[in-house]
Design a protein around this motif. Structure first.
Motif, short mmCIF file in Angstrom:
data_model
loop_
_atom_site.label_atom_id
_atom_site.label_comp_id
_atom_site.label_asym_id
_atom_site.label_seq_id
_atom_site.Cartn_x
_atom_site.Cartn_y
_atom_site.Cartn_z
N VAL A 105 0.74 -1.18 0.03
CA VAL A 105 -0.09 0.04 0.11
C VAL A 105 0.91 1.16 0.01
CG1 VAL A 105 -2.05 -1.04 1.14
CG2 VAL A 105 -0.37 -0.09 2.52
N GLY A 106 2.14 0.90 -0.15
CA GLY A 106 2.98 2.23 -0.33
C GLY A 106 3.78 2.64 0.88
N PHE A 107 4.12 2.06 2.09
CA PHE A 107 4.88 2.34 2.91
C PHE A 107 6.21 1.82 2.59
CE2 PHE A 107 0.77 2.46 5.25
CZ PHE A 107 1.20 3.72 6.21
N SER A 108 7.18 2.66 3.04
CA SER A 108 8.53 2.53 2.81
C SER A 108 9.00 1.56 4.01
CB SER A 108 9.31 3.80 2.78
OG SER A 108 9.48 4.31 4.13
N LEU A 109 10.26 0.92 3.78
CA LEU A 109 10.64 0.17 5.01
C LEU A 109 11.00 0.96 6.03
CD1 LEU A 109 13.15 -2.47 2.98
CD2 LEU A 109 10.89 -2.91 3.75
N GLU A 110 11.38 2.06 6.08
CA GLU A 110 11.63 3.21 7.12
C GLU A 110 10.35 3.51 7.90
OE1 GLU A 110 13.53 4.68 9.99
OE2 GLU A 110 14.48 3.82 8.30
N GLU A 111 9.24 3.74 7.28
CA GLU A 111 8.00 4.08 7.84
C GLU A 111 7.61 2.78 8.49
OE1 GLU A 111 6.08 7.22 4.79
OE2 GLU A 111 6.36 5.15 4.02
N ILE A 112 7.97 1.66 7.92
CA ILE A 112 7.21 0.37 8.51
C ILE A 112 8.33 0.10 9.72
CG2 ILE A 112 7.20 -2.27 8.10
CD1 ILE A 112 6.80 -1.68 5.02
N ARG A 113 9.05 0.25 9.87
CA ARG A 113 10.20 0.04 10.99
C ARG A 113 9.81 0.89 12.04
NH1 ARG A 113 14.45 1.35 8.83
NH2 ARG A 113 15.21 -0.81 7.92
N VAL A 114 9.44 2.15 11.79
CA VAL A 114 8.95 3.00 13.00
C VAL A 114 7.53 2.51 13.69
CG1 VAL A 114 8.25 5.20 13.40
CG2 VAL A 114 10.35 4.91 12.08
N LEU A 115 6.95 1.89 12.70
CA LEU A 115 5.45 1.51 12.97
C LEU A 115 5.25 0.09 13.70
CD1 LEU A 115 3.26 3.02 10.20
CD2 LEU A 115 3.56 3.79 12.42
N LEU A 116 6.40 -0.52 13.46
CA LEU A 116 6.18 -2.19 13.90
C LEU A 116 6.63 -2.12 15.39
CD1 LEU A 116 7.95 -4.38 11.14
CD2 LEU A 116 5.41 -4.46 11.98
N ARG A 130 -1.32 10.05 6.79
CA ARG A 130 -0.64 10.78 6.23
C ARG A 130 -0.29 9.88 4.93
NH1 ARG A 130 2.75 11.03 10.04
NH2 ARG A 130 3.88 8.71 9.57
N LYS A 131 -0.28 8.87 4.67
CA LYS A 131 -0.21 7.80 3.50
C LYS A 131 -1.41 7.87 2.67
CE LYS A 131 2.80 5.76 2.69
NZ LYS A 131 3.89 6.19 2.06
N VAL A 132 -2.59 8.09 3.21
CA VAL A 132 -4.21 8.48 2.21
C VAL A 132 -3.74 10.01 1.71
CG1 VAL A 132 -6.31 8.90 2.36
CG2 VAL A 132 -5.55 7.02 3.29
N THR A 133 -3.35 10.85 2.49
CA THR A 133 -3.01 12.18 1.87
C THR A 133 -2.13 12.33 0.85
OG1 THR A 133 -3.38 13.22 4.12
CG2 THR A 133 -2.02 14.63 2.41
N GLU A 134 -0.83 11.36 1.10
CA GLU A 134 0.15 11.24 -0.08
C GLU A 134 -0.35 10.80 -1.44
OE1 GLU A 134 3.44 8.94 1.27
OE2 GLU A 134 3.91 10.24 2.93
N ILE A 135 -1.43 9.71 -1.28
CA ILE A 135 -2.10 9.03 -2.15
C ILE A 135 -2.85 9.93 -3.01
CG2 ILE A 135 -3.81 7.18 -3.01
CD1 ILE A 135 -2.37 5.59 -0.65
N GLU A 136 -3.70 10.88 -2.25
CA GLU A 136 -4.52 11.71 -2.86
C GLU A 136 -3.93 12.77 -3.57
OE1 GLU A 136 -8.17 11.48 0.31
OE2 GLU A 136 -6.90 12.82 0.61
N ASP A 140 -2.31 5.32 17.87
CA ASP A 140 -2.58 6.69 17.47
C ASP A 140 -1.35 6.97 16.38
OD1 ASP A 140 -4.59 7.23 19.11
OD2 ASP A 140 -3.05 8.25 20.66
N ALA A 141 -0.08 6.64 16.57
CA ALA A 141 0.93 6.80 15.66
C ALA A 141 0.44 5.95 14.11
CB ALA A 141 2.08 6.08 15.98
N LEU A 142 0.11 4.73 14.42
CA LEU A 142 -0.44 3.92 13.38
C LEU A 142 -1.68 4.90 12.52
CD1 LEU A 142 -0.52 1.65 11.57
CD2 LEU A 142 -1.86 0.40 13.08
N LEU A 143 -2.46 5.17 13.14
CA LEU A 143 -3.52 6.19 12.51
C LEU A 143 -2.93 7.06 11.89
CD1 LEU A 143 -6.40 5.72 15.23
CD2 LEU A 143 -6.47 5.00 12.76
N GLN A 144 -1.91 7.97 12.53
CA GLN A 144 -1.54 9.09 12.03
C GLN A 144 -0.56 8.74 10.61
OE1 GLN A 144 1.28 11.06 14.63
NE2 GLN A 144 1.34 12.84 13.08
N ALA A 145 0.04 7.62 10.73
CA ALA A 145 0.75 7.23 9.48
C ALA A 145 -0.08 7.08 8.32
CB ALA A 145 1.72 6.03 9.86
N LEU A 146 -1.24 6.29 8.62
CA LEU A 146 -2.26 5.84 7.69
C LEU A 146 -2.91 7.09 7.24
CD1 LEU A 146 -3.78 2.85 9.37
CD2 LEU A 146 -2.63 2.79 7.53
#
Length: 136
Positions: free
Chosen positions: A56-67, A85-91, A77-83
């Motif tokens: 769905v477009g997350f980089s490995l660095e973004e994933i590392r921070v969230l796991l 942010r990713k939706v905004t990037e996609i839009e 909260d961090a997960l929702l914020q990242a999601l």
């Protein structure tokens, strides 16, 4: 479980699993006396999360921070914020692509309709002036 079984159960190659481990996306894996890795069952879930996040477009660095280190310790909260942010990037990407598509369709119309009386050089200049944003 060994890396071969983990690869079979996840559909990933052993080298991909080792890559995720070396990239710090998987917890340190225990080694057996013979040196082989021994993966706990929750590694399957972690790998599924990693591959889904990448799809769905997350980089490995973004994933590392969230796991989380432990699945029970998700920072919701961090997960929702990242999601978000990713939706905004996609839009934003969708908007840029729609704009590019509109421009390309206009150029295609320009190329297809060659005004009467213009030679090929003049027609090419007319189209190129539109490509480069100059009045044609």
């Amino acid at each position: 479980m060994n890396i071969g079984e983990l690869a079979k159960r996840t559909g990933l190659t052993a080298s991909r699993i080792r890559f995720y481990e070396s990239a710090g996306l998987l917890r340190t894996v225990a080694r057996r006396p013979n040196g082989y890795r021994s993966y706990p069952p929750e590694t399957i879930s972690a790998l599924e999360l990693i591959t889904t996040a990448q799809q769905v477009g997350f980089s490995l660095e973004e994933i590392r921070v969230l796991l989380p280190d432990d699945a029970r310790a998700w920072d919701r909260d961090a997960l929702l914020q990242a999601l978000r942010r990713k939706v905004t990037e996609i839009e934003s990407l969708e908007n840029r692509l729609a704009h590019s598509k509109t421009q390309l369709l206009g150029l295609m119309r320009d190329v297809q309709m060659r005004p009467d009386g213009r030679d090929r050089v003049a027609d090419a200049q007319r189209v190129l002036s539109r490509v480069f944003g100059k009045a044609g």
